[in-house]
Scaffold this active site. Structure first.
Site, PDB file in Angstrom:
ATOM      1  N   ARG A   1       8.014 -12.664  -2.313  1.00 37.12           N
ATOM      2  CA  ARG A   1       9.045 -11.636  -2.491  1.00 37.12           C
ATOM      3  C   ARG A   1       9.231 -10.805  -1.229  1.00 37.12           C
ATOM      4  NH1 ARG A   1       6.001 -10.901  -6.977  1.00 37.12           N
ATOM      5  NH2 ARG A   1       6.992 -11.280  -8.997  1.00 37.12           N
ATOM      6  N   ILE A   2       8.111 -10.286  -0.717  1.00 41.02           N
ATOM      7  CA  ILE A   2       8.203  -9.376   0.431  1.00 41.02           C
ATOM      8  C   ILE A   2       8.547 -10.150   1.706  1.00 41.02           C
ATOM      9  CG2 ILE A   2       6.918  -7.744   1.877  1.00 41.02           C
ATOM     10  CD1 ILE A   2       5.449  -6.850  -0.702  1.00 41.02           C
TER      11      ILE A   2
ATOM     12  N   ARG B   1      -2.626  -7.318   3.890  1.00 40.60           N
ATOM     13  CA  ARG B   1      -3.934  -6.726   3.621  1.00 40.60           C
ATOM     14  C   ARG B   1      -4.760  -6.808   4.898  1.00 40.60           C
ATOM     15  NH1 ARG B   1      -2.014  -4.666   0.100  1.00 40.60           N
ATOM     16  NH2 ARG B   1      -2.408  -4.732  -2.129  1.00 40.60           N
TER      17      ARG B   1
ATOM     18  N   HIS C   1      -1.125   2.605   6.028  1.00 44.51           N
ATOM     19  CA  HIS C   1      -0.774   1.888   4.799  1.00 44.51           C
ATOM     20  C   HIS C   1       0.338   2.617   4.029  1.00 44.51           C
ATOM     21  CE1 HIS C   1      -2.425  -1.060   1.548  1.00 44.51           C
ATOM     22  NE2 HIS C   1      -1.126  -0.943   1.479  1.00 44.51           N
TER      23      HIS C   1
ATOM     24  N   SER D   1       4.956   1.174   1.002  1.00 49.90           N
ATOM     25  CA  SER D   1       5.827   1.491  -0.143  1.00 49.90           C
ATOM     26  C   SER D   1       6.161   2.979  -0.220  1.00 49.90           C
ATOM     27  CB  SER D   1       5.152   1.051  -1.444  1.00 49.90           C
ATOM     28  OG  SER D   1       3.959   1.779  -1.654  1.00 49.90           O
TER      29      SER D   1
END
Length: 328
Positions: free
Chosen positions: A164-165, A245, A293, A296
């Protein structure tokens, strides 16, 4: 719903956006206890808070292992994580106990893809260095080769993990005049045609790409995937970006590759550990941009993530269909 339905206990491991808390308080089926802080819940408090809980709403920073599951006990029906990743949870153990898991995949795709493009451009065009030069008085006269970086126009971009990303990143990069888009992963994707993506072996992607973007999940296969061998195959003008990650990258090997000029520069939104210690060698390098991080981190995305994780939790408590259930 039964009229005499018992109120179920829910533990939330952190202060989350109001949108999520509101849904839970208005549902009238659960009593919420919350670790009311912006900082992670200490392990002892997590074990105490989860005791006897029917539902747990957790974050990436909470290690949900056998000890936590044992502390929760047999009442536990559902774990809802405010994340798309689930490598912080002992999935085999959770499955064994028949606990359902909710996560938040689709809602953060756009925000994470945008951040990835922002980080790629900032790294390749040396924006953080430029800002520092302006502040420190390093900006004198116009110089033809000063602060030169690398452009996307006419380039080859390699995306590791066209999920998706990865796909959302590819869609955004194409209009910059990218000439070739390569991707690698477990399987070829039919939807890659939309961005004229070419499925290639990882070695081909690494050696031919001007920009290498990592957007795969962390699995035993991808742990430490970007190591010395990997960086040695990259062009010395190549830009490396990781927003997946931290553990996908061997950071010692990345430091060597960046400090020796084996690769041009790197941009990371994820590290191991998180937060990265302020004395970490990577932070001494001008050609490495590290973000905390924030993939989002838009107000609307975090609000929608909170709503979805609350609705996943409620569905798990009530035995109904979850808006976004992790099937495993």
């Amino acid at each position: 719903m039964h009229t005499a339905q018992k109120i179920m206990k829910v533990f939330i491991t952190r202060r989350i956006p109001q949108e999520g808390l509101k849904i839970l308080s208005q549902a009238g089926v659960c009593k919420v206890s919350l670790w009311d802080s912006d900082e992670p819940v200490p392990r002892a408090e997590l074990l105490k808070g989860v005791a006897g809980a029917h539902g747990l709403l957790c974050l990436l920073s909470d290690k949900i292992d056998t000890e936590v599951l044992d502390a929760a006990g047999p009442n536990l029906k559902v774990i809802s994580t405010l994340s798309v990743g689930f490598d912080h949870m002992a999935m085999d153990e959770i499955k064994k106990r028949g606990v359902r898991v909710g996560y938040t995949p689709d809602v953060l795709t756009d925000a994470t893809a945008e951040l990835t493009v922002a980080l790629l451009l900032a790294t390749a065009r040396r924006l953080p260095e430029g800002v520092v030069e302006v502040i420190n008085g390093g900006w004198s006269t116009w110089k033809p080769l000063w602060l030169c970086g690398y452009g996307l126009s006419g380039s080859t971009v390699g995306v590791i993990g066209l999920g998706r990303i990865g796909m959302a990143i590819a869609r955004r990069l194409k209009p910059f005049g990218v000439k070739k888009l390569l991707y690698s992963g477990r399987t070829a994707k039919s939807y890659a045609a939309e961005v004229e993506g070419e499925y290639v072996p990882l070695d081909t992607l690494v050696s031919e790409s001007d920009f290498v973007v990592v957007s795969c999940a962390l699995t035993p296969d991808t742990q430490g995937l970007c190591n010395k061998d990997f960086f040695c195959k990259m062009k010395n003008t190549a830009v490396f970006i990781n927003t997946s990650r931290g553990a996908v990258v061997n950071q010692e090997d990345l430091y060597q590759a960046l400090s020796s000029g084996q690769i041009a520069c790197a941009g990371l939104d994820v590290t191991t550990p998180e937060p990265l210690p302020t004395d970490h060698p990577l932070l001494t390098l001008k050609n490495c941009v590290v973000l905390p991080h924030i993939g989002s981190a838009t107000y609307s995305t975090r609000g929608v993530m909170a709503e979805l994780s609350a609705n996943n939790l409620l569905a798990g408590l009530q035995g109904t269909d979850m808006p976004s259930e992790l099937k495993f």
